[in-house]
Design an enzyme around this catalytic site. Structure first.
Site, PDB file in Angstrom:
ATOM      1  CB  CYS A  81      -1.089   0.006   1.289  1.00 12.59           C
ATOM      2  SG  CYS A  81      -0.248   0.081   2.809  1.00 12.59           S
ATOM      3  CB  CYS A 121     -11.951 -13.316   9.263  1.00 14.14           C
ATOM      4  SG  CYS A 121     -10.494 -12.051   9.060  1.00 14.14           S
ATOM      5  N   GLY A 389      14.998   9.032   4.487  1.00 13.86           N
ATOM      6  CA  GLY A 389      13.956   9.485   4.238  1.00 13.86           C
ATOM      7  C   GLY A 389      13.304   9.633   5.661  1.00 13.86           C
ATOM      8  CG  ASP A 402      11.759   5.473  17.616  1.00 16.39           C
ATOM      9  OD1 ASP A 402      12.150   5.847  18.615  1.00 16.39           O
ATOM     10  OD2 ASP A 402      10.530   5.575  16.951  1.00 16.39           O
ATOM     11  NE  ARG A 468      10.442   3.050  19.533  1.00 16.75           N
ATOM     12  CZ  ARG A 468       9.233   2.845  19.326  1.00 16.75           C
ATOM     13  NH1 ARG A 468       8.183   1.817  19.577  1.00 16.75           N
ATOM     14  NH2 ARG A 468       8.665   3.553  18.193  1.00 16.75           N
ATOM     15  CD  GLU A1307     -20.817 -11.307  21.009  1.00 18.41           C
ATOM     16  OE1 GLU A1307     -20.971 -10.217  20.926  1.00 18.41           O
ATOM     17  OE2 GLU A1307     -21.808 -12.208  21.115  1.00 18.41           O
TER      18      GLU A1307
HETATM   19  C1  LIG Z   1       3.703   2.227   9.750  1.00 16.88           C
HETATM   20  C2  LIG Z   1       4.786   3.078   9.659  1.00 16.88           C
HETATM   21  C3  LIG Z   1       5.502   3.100  11.095  1.00 16.88           C
HETATM   22  C4  LIG Z   1       6.578   3.805  11.534  1.00 16.88           C
HETATM   23  N1  LIG Z   1       7.044   3.977  12.890  1.00 16.88           N
HETATM   24  C5  LIG Z   1       7.988   4.648  12.766  1.00 16.88           C
HETATM   25  C6  LIG Z   1       8.491   4.603  14.385  1.00 16.88           C
HETATM   26  O1  LIG Z   1       8.315   3.994  15.102  1.00 16.88           O
HETATM   27  N2  LIG Z   1       9.670   5.604  14.434  1.00 16.88           N
HETATM   28  C7  LIG Z   1      10.231   6.197  13.429  1.00 16.88           C
HETATM   29  O2  LIG Z   1      11.272   6.843  13.620  1.00 16.88           O
HETATM   30  N3  LIG Z   1       9.779   6.056  12.218  1.00 16.88           N
HETATM   31  C8  LIG Z   1       8.895   5.287  11.902  1.00 16.88           C
HETATM   32  N4  LIG Z   1       8.245   5.318  10.749  1.00 16.88           N
HETATM   33  C9  LIG Z   1       8.865   6.242   9.558  1.00 16.88           C
HETATM   34  C10 LIG Z   1       9.754   5.522   8.678  1.00 16.88           C
HETATM   35  O3  LIG Z   1      10.843   5.320   9.077  1.00 16.88           O
HETATM   36  C11 LIG Z   1       9.776   6.218   7.517  1.00 16.88           C
HETATM   37  O4  LIG Z   1       8.630   6.429   6.715  1.00 16.88           O
HETATM   38  C12 LIG Z   1      10.845   5.712   6.506  1.00 16.88           C
HETATM   39  O5  LIG Z   1      12.027   5.862   7.161  1.00 16.88           O
HETATM   40  C13 LIG Z   1      10.824   6.888   5.303  1.00 16.88           C
HETATM   41  O6  LIG Z   1      12.013   6.461   4.209  1.00 16.88           O
HETATM   42  P1  LIG Z   1      11.433   6.612   2.840  1.00 16.88           P
HETATM   43  O7  LIG Z   1      12.640   6.036   2.143  1.00 16.88           O
HETATM   44  O8  LIG Z   1      10.129   5.707   2.598  1.00 16.88           O
HETATM   45  O9  LIG Z   1      11.034   7.887   2.404  1.00 16.88           O
HETATM   46  P2  LIG Z   1      10.241   8.727   1.413  1.00 16.88           P
HETATM   47  O10 LIG Z   1       8.729   8.388   1.765  1.00 16.88           O
HETATM   48  O11 LIG Z   1      10.576   8.188   0.286  1.00 16.88           O
HETATM   49  O12 LIG Z   1      10.738  10.078   1.869  1.00 16.88           O
HETATM   50  C14 LIG Z   1      10.325  10.931   2.991  1.00 16.88           C
HETATM   51  C15 LIG Z   1      10.480  12.366   2.898  1.00 16.88           C
HETATM   52  O13 LIG Z   1      11.907  12.432   2.807  1.00 16.88           O
HETATM   53  C16 LIG Z   1      12.572  12.795   1.532  1.00 16.88           C
HETATM   54  N5  LIG Z   1      13.863  12.464   1.083  1.00 16.88           N
HETATM   55  C17 LIG Z   1      13.798  11.230   1.261  1.00 16.88           C
HETATM   56  N6  LIG Z   1      15.327  10.888   1.017  1.00 16.88           N
HETATM   57  C18 LIG Z   1      15.972  12.124   1.066  1.00 16.88           C
HETATM   58  C19 LIG Z   1      17.111  12.259   0.849  1.00 16.88           C
HETATM   59  N7  LIG Z   1      18.300  11.621   0.701  1.00 16.88           N
HETATM   60  N8  LIG Z   1      17.501  13.680   0.757  1.00 16.88           N
HETATM   61  C20 LIG Z   1      16.534  14.495   0.856  1.00 16.88           C
HETATM   62  N9  LIG Z   1      14.883  14.388   1.038  1.00 16.88           N
HETATM   63  C21 LIG Z   1      14.829  13.175   0.959  1.00 16.88           C
HETATM   64  C22 LIG Z   1      11.497  12.657   0.479  1.00 16.88           C
HETATM   65  O14 LIG Z   1      11.246  13.864  -0.347  1.00 16.88           O
HETATM   66  C23 LIG Z   1      10.133  13.060   1.356  1.00 16.88           C
HETATM   67  O15 LIG Z   1       9.741  14.268   1.812  1.00 16.88           O
HETATM   68  C24 LIG Z   1       7.079   4.816  10.118  1.00 16.88           C
HETATM   69  C25 LIG Z   1       6.707   4.591   9.153  1.00 16.88           C
HETATM   70  C26 LIG Z   1       5.456   3.754   8.802  1.00 16.88           C
HETATM   71  C27 LIG Z   1       5.023   3.916   7.317  1.00 16.88           C
HETATM   72  S1  FES Z   2      -7.894 -14.097  10.974  1.00 24.85           S
HETATM   73 FE1  FES Z   2      -6.378 -12.504  11.126  1.00 24.85          FE
HETATM   74  S2  FES Z   2      -7.710 -10.825  11.269  1.00 24.85           S
HETATM   75 FE2  FES Z   2      -9.048 -12.511  10.825  1.00 24.85          FE
HETATM   76  S1  FES Z   3      -0.216  -1.954   5.817  1.00 23.76           S
HETATM   77 FE1  FES Z   3      -0.872  -1.966   3.851  1.00 23.76          FE
HETATM   78  S2  FES Z   3      -3.004  -2.226   3.743  1.00 23.76           S
HETATM   79 FE2  FES Z   3      -2.355  -1.874   6.092  1.00 23.76          FE
END
Ligand SMILES: Cc1cc2nc3c(=O)[nH]c(=O)nc-3n(C[C@H](O)[C@H](O)[C@H](O)COP(=O)(O)OP(=O)(O)OC[C@H]3O[C@@H](n4cnc5c(N)ncnc54)[C@H](O)[C@@H]3O)c2cc1C
Ligand code: FES
Ligand code: FES
Length: 1374
Positions: A81, A121, A389, A402, A468, A1307
């Site tokens: 997603c 489910c 990121g 973090d 944390r 339940e």
């Molecule tokens: C469900 C979920 C839970 C999470 N939980 C945590 C958590 O508990 N703790 C935590 O710290 N993080 C958490 N995260 C954050 C996660 O670590 C970041 O989403 C991830 O590291 C971002 O990296 P990416 O490559 O996907 O970034 P992208 O989504 O590709 O980019 C993020 C942003 O950074 C910019 N960017 C990326 N790389 C560069 C670069 N080299 N230079 C300049 N700009 C740049 C992009 O333009 C954008 O604005 C969570 C994320 C999700 C989806």
């Molecule tokens: S079996 Fe895992 S959500 Fe229903």
């Molecule tokens: S993590 Fe993609 S639908 Fe929930």
């Protein structure tokens, strides 16, 4: 941006493999995610959309990359997603269907998920399969790497993954049904250190003694999908990195006019308002990047530099027009490893950083960093999200990172690169300290974070720890606060710690970015550490760490920070002082069941039918049904106001949006149709509006639906519908129970239940007056969302004179009526089809109807198929959860804890409509009366508020009422300073008191009152008395970790609704069964199959034939025109009633066919007649091989019993709770399928843990639900369940009045999670004794659900550290 003028791709097409098949795409919308593509453009439906934000793991796929240089393949799970389709160029994607399926054979993981009963489910099951597979692959890759570098000397047996590693595989996945235990068993079944006998109930062996490796062979990867050869050839041919850029030899020449942006893909969306363009640029080096950004100068806020795109899970509203892929720029991928430092390119994925850090083990900095990173998000996000990121999110968007905090604490620095004249190309800067980088708010899109330098220089004087505080101890939850501390410490002559220097970093506490507590660092420098210095530090840190205005729970966050700092410094004083919570992984558990061959195949723990198809992704849910041609999609327009007159809804502008087709509102209801969205038949016929008409009653109320060619377009357009409200002359909204009471806003109580909404036994007033002690108390229970993994969904298809709606519902019959009312069609022209639900938990009993009716109205109006599949946020805002309660009570009792009187006044908050709460009166009182209160006076009042209508959530009303009863007992125990369990002992019902408190017909005979036996059995089995002493001893010697033991009974009133079934036999012996119940994970179809096979078994010759017959039974989806008037699923009794109906239908068939069997037997030499020959003969004798029956029982009500005991550990520095052990005994009667029932007990219990501990719904000032997704709402994950989890199904006496003598189970066991609530209560009492320096007597406190960290911390003393330090520094160290 100038016009891009064409949808034609300008460079090499996008090529990847999907389940081994080559996919080549030339026109790609850069905003398309892998999930969207797979689900909308291919036949594969394994990856499910549940949260759409990276938080649940339902959408997982495996992404394999091939490196032409090293010829290595790397496979890992990613959240489809979040991953953009354009970034998978050159990759191989595997979905669960690609691992195994019914045609090519199932994969070992899929087989085990079925065999270990790990799929209910099934909506989470494909994701679980992928998660486990990814973990196995990761371990395999590690093994081969270790072998390659000679770490594995070849003599040692392959170590393989441990149980703990394997359990961590599903850290990023949510399962709402199973309670995880069976899935964890599947994980462990692949571990190298597993003891097979420790694994739980499964169908690989019938007996523990049979638990041999031959039945559960070690994982064999030889059959796993290989990286496709065609892709290897193509990648090697490209001579470019894995995900080659757009300038390879097969570039399609750019058309004139397209050159301004050297984009790989361009997509234009036309609408009334002009063209909307999106572009994808693949920059493979700094030169290409700077060229692209030069063109985009001035439009930078429309540009996103992309590595993993995982940030889109959080920042959903950021919709870039240009995506610039920087994930292949070599400078961002470099890794430099020195003896005492590590430098990684910013595009390094988080899991790769963990692997690099692991190689430095046992370096304390590297080890602590890696361990901390393993708690960040889920493994799948870490596999794709980059370190850079994350840091940029922290720096630019104030994300609660973090990584920023821990790297700041470790003293890391970053290298930036900026575009510089004269060549306008990138050049790198020198290293910038992390704090400087984070604090600079001016970095724009042209500044690239190039690399991160982490010093690991460690010596014996270096101490490094990270912290944390998050709602889930093992991660997948953003923290309330985090910290990392580095200290260089020497020891003076007396061995006392002297602080040379420190770096103290704090983040996520409500700050723009992580900071260093410089004042504390200065204070510590060069000082000899002692408690008075720690006290000073604790005071001073509060000057540095100040949450910004508007931060939620600011006091708690500061208290966390104080706790972290104290723990660190105190542990420097002496390592014995370190606070080390008990590890939760790996889990252990036992299941005790009763199986008998007497009624084969009843009671057998057979695997859930179709669970293999659920694991392989072939099971079809409503959203998996392919869209018919010309299908449209609808999205809701919801009220943003809680109470106002609706002046007008203007969709004019919205209709100009791309793909917009229509706005459907009240005005579209056809002549004679009614504005009805919800029908309830429970108390006669009650209805609720489909769309608000003149007045809106709550924020989140549906006003209409916007219909467009895709859901995203519909949603976009819906956001542009302009709604005018008028608040003049409308009363201010009522948003709380207190408001409702103050303004006397109550829902009227229907006549039918007036007699039971106020209920009394004996003279409570007199008993209270005469009581030895009298106490007043209060308790509130919060709401809980269903969080079914499959959100509300419906697909409506108009036919020549009727309409068919495929929908996910517990009550197809009610949906049929609602559609009929709204469209003014006779019921026989409305067809509702429901095959299975991806979870429901009460939320698809009534409130789902509005979605089906809205889809039907849109389809009927437009005469085109219309689908509504709610996104998670809309679902959580629109579908109200559990009813809230606020209770006041007065209780009278003796000094031994015997309660003599209880007066209980319960206020319940239903919201704007009453849903079916009034019928909850029927059973809720039974739950409050679980104890013998002597005399009793109970009243319920339903408050009407301007909040989203609440609905039934698993154990509706019962969970709340059970909490009230337990709170009364725990108040008494706290007051007397007695054990909560002993007070419960003193107030358990005798048979006579039970009869007095409950209606006679509910209680039944004395033999059926199994609670006293269950209670004492559990006490003995779980060693409750000894453990109470052990806990007391532990609490005396442990200052910061407190334990508690809680034990509760369950008394639950179930009510049956009756059901219907048709059984048809075919000439080949196969059987089709139609049932009025709906399969929602509760194992209904499996139980019905067993009931059918058992009832037809007189027609079989031997057990093996019955077993074969079981496999020939197919349960059909519910179709309201085939099986009309089925009513609704609920009260946990659908399985029983449906089995009864099927049984009755089979009895008729047996009567018809037995003469045939006898006749054939006479003609056979050995008298043996096969089932098939009976069917064949009967068919050709023109016999009727179909039978239909409705089962109704006039007295289908009874009380159910169970008991549970739990032990918890509370970290009173943070308020974190861990459930160490739970033992449950539940009376399921003679279970129809004991594995299914164990699954229901465990699943309900863990659902209850959500209610009691983790799930908190926050609302804004208008009552709008803001905890509307996985970021803010926390259903239990694997780390919330008990570390040791034992369940026994109690064998109660056979009872002729119950179907097969079984009992309901879906339940009631939820209430046993109250044992955790009570255990936390008792741990808090222990903490408060220390805090107050008292013996605990008379210490009565209000403890409301859920027991979130902040609440627990508050009760243990937000300032317990400060108080302790004040005490020890004044010489009173007790
Ligand atoms: C469900 C979920 C839970 C999470 N939980 C945590 C958590 O508990 N703790 C935590 O710290 N993080 C958490 N995260 C954050 C996660 O670590 C970041 O989403 C991830 O590291 C971002 O990296 P990416 O490559 O996907 O970034 P992208 O989504 O590709 O980019 C993020 C942003 O950074 C910019 N960017 C990326 N790389 C560069 C670069 N080299 N230079 C300049 N700009 C740049 C992009 O333009 C954008 O604005 C969570 C994320 C999700 C989806
Ligand atoms: S079996 Fe895992 S959500 Fe229903
Ligand atoms: S993590 Fe993609 S639908 Fe929930």
């Amino acid at each position: 941006m100038g016009a891009l003028s064409s949808m034609q791709p300008v460079h090499r097409p996008l090529v990847f493999a999907l389940n081994g098949e080559r996919v080549e795409l030339r026109d790609v919308d850069p905003a398309t995610t892998v999930l969207h593509y797979i689900r909308s453009a291919t036949r594969f439906k394994g990856p499910k959309r549940s949260c759409g934000e990276g938080g649940c793991g339902a959408c997982l796929v495996i992404l394999a990359k091939y490196d032409p240089e090293t010829r290595e393949v790397k496979e890992s799970s990613v959240n489809a997603c979040l991953v953009l389709l354009c970034s998978v160029d050159g990759c191989a994607i595997t979905t669960t269907e690609g691992l195994g399926n019914q045609r090519k054979g199932f994969h070992a993981i899929q087989k085990r998920l079925s065999a270990f009963h790990g799929s209910q489910c099934g909506y989470c099951t494909p994701g679980m399969t992928m998660a486990i597979y990814s973990c196995l692959k990761h371990e395999q890759q590690h093994q081969s790497k270790a072998t390659a570098v000679g770490k594995n000397n070849g003599n040692a047996p392959s170590s393989g993954p441990t149980c703990e590693t394997m359990e961590r595989a599903i850290q990023g996945n949510i399962c709402r049904c199973t309670g995880y235990r069976p899935i964890l068993d599947v994980c462990k079944s692949f571990a190298s250190d597993v003891d097979l006998e420790d694994l739980g109930l499964n169908t690989c062996w019938t007996d523990k003694a049979d638990a041999k490796q031959e039945y559960l062979p070690q994982y064999d990867p030889s059959g796993d999908p290989a990286f496709p050869q065609f892709l290897i050839r193509e990648l090697e041919g490209r001579k470019t990195p894995i995900q080659g850029h757009g300038k390879a030899q097969d570039v399609i020449p750019a058309k004139e006019g397209l050159v301004e942006l050297d984009a790989r893909f361009k997509h234009v969306e036309s609408s009334r308002e002009g063209d909307e363009e999106r572009a994808w640029v693949s920059a493979t080096n700094f030169a290409e990047l700077s060229a692209a950004l030069k063109v985009l100068k001035g439009k930078r806020d429309q540009v996103k530099l992309v590595v993993g795109n995982t940030s889109s899970g959080y920042y959903k509203n950021i919709k870039p027009q240009v995506f610039v892929d920087i994930s292949q720029i070599p400078e961002l991928l470099t890794v430099h490893r020195e003896a005492h430092s590590l430098e990684i390119g910013a595009a390094t994925r988080i899991s790769e950083l963990i692997d690099h850090l692991d190689e430095f083990a046992p370096d304390p900095i590297a080890t602590n960093l890696a361990n901390h990173l393993k708690k960040l998000a889920g493994g799948h996000v870490r596999n794709w999200g980059s370190v850079g990121g994350n840091l940029v999110m922290a720096q630019r968007f104030a994300f609660e990172s973090d990584i920023a905090t821990i790297l700041l604490g470790a003293g890391a620095s970053v290298k930036l690169a900026t575009i510089k004249p004269p060549h306008e190309s990138y050049s790198s800067h020198n290293l910038v300290p992390m704090e400087e980088f984070l604090a600079t708010s001016t970095h724009d899109q042209s500044t690239i974070l190039q690399s991160i330098h982490i010093p690991l220089t460690s010596n014996t004087t270096t101490n490094f720890k990270t912290y944390r505080g998050a709602p889930r101890p093992y991660g997948n939850a953003v923290s309330y606060a985090n910290a990392a501390f580095l200290a260089s410490v020497s020891r003076n002559a007396e061995g006392v710690a002297v602080i040379e220097s420190t770096r103290l970093a704090f983040g996520a506490f409500g700050t723009k970015h992580a900071i260093r507590a410089v004042k504390v660092e200065e204070l510590l420098k060069g000082k000899t550490l002692d408690l008075s210095l720690i006290k000073e530090c604790v005071e001073r840190v509060k000057q540095d760490v100040v949450p910004l205005a508007g931060t939620e729970k600011p006091e708690f966050r500061v208290a966390l920070v104080v706790g972290f700092l104290f723990e660190f410094l105190n542990s420097l004083l002496s390592s014995d002082q370190a606070v080390v919570p008990t590890p939760l992984l790996p889990h252990v558990g036992k299941q005790s069941i009763n199986v008998t061959d007497e009624m084969y195949p009843l009671t057998q723990p057979t695997a859930k039918i179709l669970s293999l198809l659920q694991a392989s992704g072939e099971a079809v849910y409503v959203d998996d049904i392919p869209s018919p041609p010309r299908c449209l999609h609808a999205a809701y327009v919801l009220s943003s106001e809680p109470h106002a007159k609706l002046k007008g809804v203007d969709a004019n502008i919205a209709m100009g949006s791309p793909g917009a087709a229509a706005f459907i509102s009240v005005k579209d209801i056809p002549d004679g149709g009614k504005n009805v969205g919800i029908v309830s038949n429970f108390m006669g016929l009650e209805t609720e509006l489909l769309f608000a008409e003149d007045v809106v009653g709550y924020a989140g109320q549906p006003l209409g639906v916007m219909v467009a060619d895709t859901y995203d377009h519909a949603k976009f357009a819906a956001e542009r519908v302009h709604v005018k409200y008028d608040k003049k002359g409308v009363e201010a909204p009522i948003l709380t129970i207190d408001d409702a009471v103050a303004r006397n806003s109550m829902h009227p109580v229907p006549e039918a239940v007036k007699s039971i909404n106020h209920h009394h036994i004996g003279d409570t007033g007199k008993a209270l007056a005469e009581a030895e002690f009298q106490l007043e108390g209060a308790v509130s229970t919060a709401s809980q969302n269903h969080f079914y993994m499959e959100t509300q969904v419906a697909l409506a298809v108009p036919d020549e004179d009727c309409i068919t709606v495929y929908t996910s519902t517990q009550a197809p019959d009610f949906v049929q009526q609602a559609v009929s009312f709204c469209l003014n069609l006779p019921i026989n022209k409305v067809r509702i089809i429901c095959r299975r639900l991806g979870g429901a938990f009460g939320g698809k009993c009534l409130r789902n109807q509005q979605v089906a009716v809205a889809a039907a109205l849109a389809a009927y109006t437009l005469q085109r198929p219309v689908r509504i599949s709610l996104d998670r946020n809309t679902d959580m805002q629109m579908i109200g959860g559990r009813v809230l309660t606020k209770t006041k009570f007065t209780v009278g009792f003796t000094k031994t804890g015997k309660i003599t009187a209880a007066r209980v006044d319960v206020l319940l908050e239903s919201g704007w409509f009453v849903d079916f709460h009034m019928i909850m009166f029927n059973s809720m009182d039974s739950v409050v009366k679980k104890y013998n209160f002597g005399t009793f006076d109970l009243s319920f009042t339903f408050c009407k508020t301007n909040n989203v209508p609440k609905s039934a959530v698993r154990a509706p009303g019962d969970a709340q009422c059970s909490t009230i009863a337990e709170a009364i007992v725990d108040h008494v125990a706290s007051y007397l300073g007695m054990s909560g369990i002993k007070v419960r002992d003193a107030n358990m019902h005798t048979f006579d008191s039970l009869v007095l408190f409950h209606r006679d017909h509910l209680v039944g005979d004395k033999e059926g009152f199994t609670l006293p036996t269950i209670w004492s059995r559990l006490k003995a089995h779980a060693r409750v008395e000894e453990r109470e002493m052990e806990v007391e001893k532990y609490n005396k010697q442990s200052k910061w970790l407190k334990r508690g033991l809680g034990m509760v009974p369950c008394v639950y009133h179930v009510l049956g609704l009756g059901n219907t079934s048709t059984v048809s036999i075919f000439q080949d012996g196969s059987v089709v069964v139609e049932v009025g119940g709906v399969e929602m994970g509760q194992g209904l179809y499996t139980k019905v199959s067993q009931a059918v096979a058992y009832t037809l078994s007189p027609l079989c010759s031997k057990k093996e034939e019955v077993s074969e017959l079981l496999k020939k039974i197919r349960i059909l989806q519910l179709d309201t025109l085939h099986l009309p008037n089925s009513f609704a699923d609920g009260y946990s009794t659908t399985s029983e009633a449906t089995c009864a109906a099927a049984q009755q239908a089979c009895v008729v068939l047996v009567q018809r066919l037995l003469p045939v069997k006898e006749e054939l037997a006479e003609a056979h030499l050995n008298g043996e007649v096969s089932w098939e020959s009976i069917c064949f003969t009967a068919k050709f004798r023109m016999m009727d091989l179909q039978s239909h029956q409705r089962w109704v029982s006039p007295i289908f009500q009874y009380l159910l019993y169970g008991a549970g005991v739990s032990e918890v550990e509370v970290n009173i520095l943070t308020g974190e709770t861990r459930t160490l052990a739970t033992d449950l005994i539940y009376d399921a009667g003679r279970s129809v399928n004991s594995a299914v029932d164990i699954g229901q007990v465990e699943g309900a219990f863990v659902f209850g843990l959500g209610f009691y501990v983790t799930e908190e719904i926050l609302r804004d000032s208008k009552g709008k639900v803001v905890s509307d997704g996985t970021w803010t709402y926390k259903p239990p994950t694997l780390d919330i369940i008990p570390q040791s989890f034992n369940v026994e199904l109690y064998k109660s006496p056979v009872h002729k009045d119950r179907i097969f003598s079984s009992k309901a189970v879906g339940e009631p066991p939820l209430l046993l999670a109250g044992s955790v609530y009570s255990a936390i209560w008792s741990a808090i009492r222990a903490a408060r004794k220390d805090y107050k320096g008292s013996d605990g007597c008379g210490d009565v406190f209000e403890f409301n659900t859920p027991a979130t960290m902040d609440k627990v911390k508050k009760l243990c003393g937000m300032d317990n550290v400060e108080k302790y330090l004040a005490r020890v520094n004044t010489g009173n160290s007790s």
